[in-house]
Design a protein around this motif. Structure first.
Motif, PDB file in Angstrom:
ATOM      1  N   ARG A 216       0.684  -0.582   0.320  1.00 48.29           N
ATOM      2  CA  ARG A 216      -0.147   0.329  -0.041  1.00 48.29           C
ATOM      3  C   ARG A 216       0.325   1.158  -0.348  1.00 48.29           C
ATOM      4  O   ARG A 216       0.875   1.934  -0.551  1.00 48.29           O
ATOM      5  CB  ARG A 216      -0.701  -0.010   0.999  1.00 48.29           C
ATOM      6  N   PHE A 217       1.892   1.352   1.065  1.00 46.97           N
ATOM      7  CA  PHE A 217       2.672   2.502   1.070  1.00 46.97           C
ATOM      8  C   PHE A 217       3.683   2.555  -0.282  1.00 46.97           C
ATOM      9  O   PHE A 217       3.560   3.751  -0.532  1.00 46.97           O
ATOM     10  CB  PHE A 217       3.587   2.271   2.380  1.00 46.97           C
ATOM     11  N   THR A 218       4.178   1.574  -1.153  1.00 46.40           N
ATOM     12  CA  THR A 218       4.354   2.053  -2.192  1.00 46.40           C
ATOM     13  C   THR A 218       3.656   2.462  -3.159  1.00 46.40           C
ATOM     14  O   THR A 218       4.056   3.281  -4.411  1.00 46.40           O
ATOM     15  CB  THR A 218       5.204   0.071  -2.841  1.00 46.40           C
ATOM     16  N   PHE A 219       2.216   2.006  -3.153  1.00 45.98           N
ATOM     17  CA  PHE A 219       1.191   2.776  -4.231  1.00 45.98           C
ATOM     18  C   PHE A 219       1.251   4.056  -4.016  1.00 45.98           C
ATOM     19  O   PHE A 219       1.146   5.032  -4.957  1.00 45.98           O
ATOM     20  CB  PHE A 219      -0.387   1.895  -3.800  1.00 45.98           C
ATOM     21  N   LEU A 220       1.036   4.180  -2.686  1.00 43.37           N
ATOM     22  CA  LEU A 220       0.822   5.769  -2.372  1.00 43.37           C
ATOM     23  C   LEU A 220       1.930   6.701  -2.933  1.00 43.37           C
ATOM     24  O   LEU A 220       1.893   7.731  -2.860  1.00 43.37           O
ATOM     25  CB  LEU A 220       0.945   6.566  -0.708  1.00 43.37           C
ATOM     26  N   LYS A 221       3.013   5.947  -2.429  1.00 43.46           N
ATOM     27  CA  LYS A 221       4.429   6.816  -2.972  1.00 43.46           C
ATOM     28  C   LYS A 221       4.317   6.648  -4.483  1.00 43.46           C
ATOM     29  O   LYS A 221       4.572   7.951  -5.104  1.00 43.46           O
ATOM     30  CB  LYS A 221       5.717   6.043  -2.497  1.00 43.46           C
ATOM     31  N   TRP A 222       3.720   6.000  -5.533  1.00 43.52           N
ATOM     32  CA  TRP A 222       3.850   6.449  -6.916  1.00 43.52           C
ATOM     33  C   TRP A 222       2.914   7.276  -7.462  1.00 43.52           C
ATOM     34  O   TRP A 222       2.860   8.233  -7.663  1.00 43.52           O
ATOM     35  CB  TRP A 222       3.317   4.917  -7.093  1.00 43.52           C
ATOM     36  N   GLY A 223       2.075   7.156  -6.353  1.00 44.30           N
ATOM     37  CA  GLY A 223       1.110   8.236  -6.527  1.00 44.30           C
ATOM     38  C   GLY A 223       1.418   9.819  -6.270  1.00 44.30           C
ATOM     39  O   GLY A 223       0.436  10.468  -7.445  1.00 44.30           O
TER      40      GLY A 223
ATOM     41  N   ALA B 143       3.064  10.557  -9.325  1.00 38.96           N
ATOM     42  CA  ALA B 143       2.235   9.856 -10.566  1.00 38.96           C
ATOM     43  C   ALA B 143       1.414  11.514 -10.892  1.00 38.96           C
ATOM     44  O   ALA B 143       0.424  11.485 -12.202  1.00 38.96           O
ATOM     45  CB  ALA B 143       1.454   8.766 -10.918  1.00 38.96           C
ATOM     46  N   PHE B 144       0.988  11.786  -9.799  1.00 40.89           N
ATOM     47  CA  PHE B 144      -0.169  13.021  -9.843  1.00 40.89           C
ATOM     48  C   PHE B 144       0.318  14.461  -9.759  1.00 40.89           C
ATOM     49  O   PHE B 144       0.964  14.327  -8.668  1.00 40.89           O
ATOM     50  CB  PHE B 144      -1.325  12.568  -9.406  1.00 40.89           C
ATOM     51  N   ASN B 145       0.124  15.204 -10.211  1.00 36.93           N
ATOM     52  CA  ASN B 145       0.476  16.393  -9.798  1.00 36.93           C
ATOM     53  C   ASN B 145      -0.467  17.050  -8.192  1.00 36.93           C
ATOM     54  O   ASN B 145      -1.607  16.413  -8.653  1.00 36.93           O
ATOM     55  CB  ASN B 145       0.015  17.332 -10.053  1.00 36.93           C
ATOM     56  N   ASN B 146       0.184  18.001  -7.354  1.00 32.60           N
ATOM     57  CA  ASN B 146      -1.261  18.327  -6.334  1.00 32.60           C
ATOM     58  C   ASN B 146      -1.250  18.172  -5.102  1.00 32.60           C
ATOM     59  O   ASN B 146      -2.170  17.445  -4.729  1.00 32.60           O
ATOM     60  CB  ASN B 146      -2.127  19.446  -6.861  1.00 32.60           C
TER      61      ASN B 146
END
Length: 932
Positions: free
Chosen positions: A190-197, A200-203
């Motif tokens: 989960r933490f890896t996914f959030l760090k990707w987000g 990957a996403f601005n703001n």
């Protein structure tokens, strides 16, 4: 962090899109074809300071009655004026807000307006599914031939990881390290996914795990109070900070004068994508505070008193705004405590307008003097700086009520609801009454002959201990409600110090824990010298997060559990949290009481909740003399002296200067750089959701609901904890079977909250609360009847059977459906189970919005009607006729159930609700909008 200790500027996808969301003055100047000229540009004013020009809207010059508006309504007005382009925000929205009056009554002369918050805040339980949805929306846009990078937050979004840590280890010096290590082990994916987000996403700003609780971090660090943005001509734009969050206790920030409230995750995602919130202009209840609190009373006692009072008054869907000379007697932390429990008293916000105390708190928490001076000048210019001692500044309210602070007494709330306040002096009799009363919010139906039941067990020290009804087995100083308040935290520390010095101790089997809301708390507890005494009593620091308050209390020792279950005991949890719904804190604590951190320690020392503190001693000292609670209770002046000495700006600077770095484990997480997420078919944490499968560019055809069956037949106050639990996954549940089939051991099941990124788990966890009371079955628990076969099944399995048969589903429920935490999976889960409509006596505000956001129809029984008065059993076949001429907000919808025909109110409250429903939900609407 910038040079003055504030959150650094957020990355933006494009200057135009960002300005549309949060700084309408600049959007007026832009040539963006989607944004019309602001018709209120003539009211733009400026002032200069230190060579910089600051722009703002002079709201008072728009209408002479501006100074009569409640301060909370002034924030809505400013946003509407600043963002008015007759595209996103209409001129009529401004006029509607200006026309607010005390005569406004919800349900009789509803007025719909649009509101654009300045930012969005998320925690990880609700943040993970939001990022999952964003990633899936990118895939959907790509599949439909669009540009996936259009799916990007426009409004600034802050996500604080605080819901994952659990009290697996307690009462040990290494408990913190062990719990954090296990948190990373369980949640690495989960933490890896959030760090990707975050990349990957601005703001999108991610605050790593171990930093604190989202609402306390918001209060101490993220909140701006007044935003300051760059304009295209080199000047600065000023406007009030405002926020919506995917946690119902976002309202805590109202204590700092920042207007904010909780919304569903689905609605928050739309705001992040630049949409305004459609809302009904609220009634505003003025809550006047007079007098002073007793020296022995805490802010917790005050908020529990207010919660019961306002819940009895009925303020659901309304704003509550505090005023009167008593407000000035409260610290910002005290006010934040009151605002925090706004969802428990049912209001949308519990707002404290900004005053000089607010600005003083900003200084204490290391906001710069320069920023504070600019904020003060702006607030004065716009008549938003409050002097609570000046009655001439009191605005008009829909209704005013008064509380004399001197009447507040030491209190707890429970055993099953946060608004069931009990004076501590009445606790012995109240608990005894609860034991014998019928099963309900204040009853356990323990037979008279069983009320003296007890059980014995041996502990690691070789001694035999005894449990009775009312024995405390969990005592937790937890939750942003109280850990954000130095007065009660230092008060608990001073009480612990006096208790240890008197020779008092806590029984070894009681699971005690201390989970601060930020590193600042640990800092001042250490500096004041009370940490050793807390640790001596077993209140070691176990983690920085919500923990016990949200059900992450971890396991109790097996011999304790066996003793409770074998003897049918009503044992207790005592916590300094904001929620104590049945089944939330721990499956084996049937009675749970909300209390101040001081009382948490006191009840832990006593070992039971039915003690009479005035007559019964907590123990004896070294000389054999009885020690009563009053002997160790610190006064408000004692606490204040320690607080003034040890809670200083340098602490906030030290803690928050490195908050975004995270632990070594966080820093070493490796993530991909792609803009599209690479879904893994083997993941049990992150899965591409099916919400957009089969979606087309064209709107689906509107259809009536025919031959539906009732999946669940429920009573009143069904909470989002009942609908979508956040706690542990029971070993016999459908979710457990799913995980076991994939070779996941029970030790690694983790919680439902941590697996919200996987719809296969969450659909199986829908209505999985062990305390769910479904009238279609005899026993409490997550079971129902498949009506055609009369077979009793797990709820998920029954829903699957209906799906195979092509049968749509409805829910029939009582009052206050969906109360509790704002939880998008409480709508997503039923949607995936095949629920097409809910028929209820009333709804909690956020949950109704979430149902609409997922394309589920919320229907409401007519006043005076219910399933009971209509003689419904839940075993009928339901037909719901939707008019061919089109839907209208609040219209009557006919329902037929085995020959019984009755009308219901369509709880699509706005035209926007109808638009979302026609699209199949808010996210589908956003995708089509991005493709247009």
């Amino acid at each position: 962090i910038d040079s003055e200790g504030w959150p650094a500027p957020i990355r933006t996808a494009s200057p135009i899109s960002f300005l549309l969301c949060s700084s309408g003055i600049s959007s007026v100047k832009s040539s963006n074809k989607m944004s019309g000229a602001n018709p209120f540009a003539q009211f733009e004013k400026t002032f200069s300071q230190a060579g910089t020009t600051y722009k703002y809207f002079d709201l008072a010059s728009i209408d002479s009655k501006y100074d009569q508006l409640p301060y909370s309504i002034r924030v809505l007005l400013e946003s509407a004026v600043r963002n008015c382009d007759n595209f996103h925000i209409l001129e009529k929205d401004v006029q509607s807000i200006l026309g607010w009056s005390p005569a406004l009554k919800q349900g009789s002369n509803d007025v719909e307006v649009s509101f654009k918050p300045a930012r969005v805040i998320l925690q990880d339980f609700t943040g993970v599914p939001a990022v999952v949805d964003f990633a899936a929306m990118r895939d959907a846009v790509l599949d439909l031939g669009g540009d996936p990078e259009k799916i990007n937050p426009i409004c600034p979004a802050d996500l604080v990881i605080d819901h994952s840590v659990q009290v697996d280890f307690a009462r040990a010096p290494d408990a913190l390290a062990k719990n954090q290590s296990l948190e990373f082990e369980r949640n690495k994916e989960r933490f890896t996914f959030l760090k990707w987000g975050a990349k990957a996403f601005n703001n999108m700003l991610i605050v790593p795990p171990g930093s604190g609780i989202v609402h306390q971090v918001n209060l101490e660090y993220l909140a701006r109070v007044v935003f300051e943005n760059d304009a295209t001509d080199g000047s600065k734009i000023l406007y009030p900070d405002s926020v919506v969050g995917t946690d119902s206790h976002t309202t805590m920030i109202n204590g700092l004068g920042v207007l904010g409230w909780g919304v569903g995750g689905i609605e928050a995602e739309a705001v992040m994508l630049g949409q305004s919130i459609s809302m009904l202009l609220p009634e505003v209840i003025g809550y006047k505070l007079e007098g002073k609190l007793s020296p022995l009373v805490t802010s917790t006692d005050l908020v529990l008193t207010i919660t019961k009072h306002l819940r009895q008054l009925g303020v659901v869907g309304k704003f509550v705004e505090f005023y009167g000379p008593g407000v000035a007697e409260l610290s910002i932390a005290d006010r934040a405590t009151i605002s925090n429990m706004c969802p428990e008293y049912g209001a949308t916000v519990g707002y404290f307008p900004i005053d000089e105390n607010t600005l003083g708190y900003m200084k204490q928490t290391n906001r710069s003097e320069k920023k504070i001076d600019i904020i003060r000048q702006y607030l004065k210019a716009t008549q938003q700086l409050r002097n609570y001692a000046d009655a001439a500044q009191d605005p008009k309210f829909t209704q005013s009520i008064t509380l004399d602070l001197s009447t507040v007494v030491t209190s707890v709330s429970g055993p099953k609801r946060p608004h069931d306040r009990v004076s501590v002096s009445d606790m012995p009799e109240d608990f005894k009454s609860c034991l014998s009363s019928p099963v309900g919010f204040k009853g356990f139906a323990i037979a008279p002959e069983a009320q003296s039941a007890f059980g014995e067990f041996q502990w690691d020290d070789g001694k035999t201990y005894k449990l009775h009804h009312g024995s405390v087995v969990i005592a937790a100083i937890t939750s942003c409600t109280n850990t954000s308040n130095p007065s009660v935290m230092l008060g608990a520390g001073l009480l612990a110090k006096k208790a240890v010095e008197k020779g008092l101790s806590i029984l070894p089997y009681i699971k005690t824990s201390l989970s601060p809301g930020s590193g600042v708390v640990t800092y001042y507890l250490k500096e004041s010298g009370v940490i050793p005494y807390l640790e001596k009593l077993g209140f070691d620091i176990v983690g920085y997060g919500c923990m016990t308050c949200i059900g992450n209390s971890g396991p109790l020792e097996e011999n304790v559990v066996n003793t409770i279950e074998k003897n049918g005991l009503v044992c207790a949890g005592v916590l300094s949290g904001n929620r104590n719904f049945e089944g939330r804190i721990h499956p084996n604590t049937r009675a749970n009481y909300l209390a101040s951190p001081l009382l948490v320690i006191a009840y832990a020392i006593a070992g039971r909740v039915d003690i009479d503190f005035e007559k019964e001693p907590l123990g004896v000292d070294a000389n054999g003399k009885n020690v009563f609670l009053q002997d160790i209770w610190p006064t408000r002046s004692e606490i204040q002296e320690v607080e003034n000495k040890h809670v200083i700006p340098a602490m906030f600077q030290e803690v928050y200067s490195k908050i975004e770095l995270g632990s070594q484990d966080w820093q070493t997480l490796q993530v991909s750089e792609g803009k599209l997420f690479s879904w893994s078919a083997d993941s049990t944490y992150i899965k591409r959701p099916p919400f957009f499968e089969g979606m087309t560019r064209d709107l689906p055809k509107l259809q009536s609901i025919q031959k539906a069956r009732c999946l669940l037949f429920l009573g009143d106050s069904v909470t989002t904890d009942h609908i979508s639990p956040a706690g542990s996954i029971a070993r016999t549940s459908p979710a457990a079977r799913f995980l076991s089939e994939r070779n996941i051991t029970p030790r690694d099941f983790n919680s439902y909250g941590s697996r919200r990124g996987n719809d296969a788990i969450m659909s199986r966890g829908t209505f999985a609360n062990i305390r769910l009371v479904n009238k279609l079955v005899e026993k409490t628990g997550p079971r129902t009847v498949h009506i055609p076969s009369q077979e009793e099944l797990d709820i998920f399995d029954a829903a699957e059977r209906y799906r195979e048969e092509g049968t749509p589903l409805v829910l029939v429920v009582g009052k206050d459906y969906g109360s509790g935490s704002s939880r998008d999976w409480a709508a997503k889960g039923p949607f995936l189970l095949g629920v097409k409509a809910v028929i209820a006596e009333s709804y909690e505000r956020i949950h109704r919005s979430n149902l609409v956001g997922m394309g589920i129809i919320p229907l409401q029984f007519l006043p005076g009607q219910s399933a009971e008065t209509l003689n419904l059993t839940g075993r009928e076949v339901y037909n719901i006729a939707l008019p061919e001429s089109g839907l209208k907000p609040g219209q009557k919808i006919q329902v037929e159930a085995d020959g019984t025909v009755f009308e219901t109110i369509l709880r699509f409250d706005t035209e926007v609700d109808i638009t979302y429903y026609k699209n199949g939900g808010i996210l589908n609407y956003m995708i089509r909008k991005m493709l247009s």
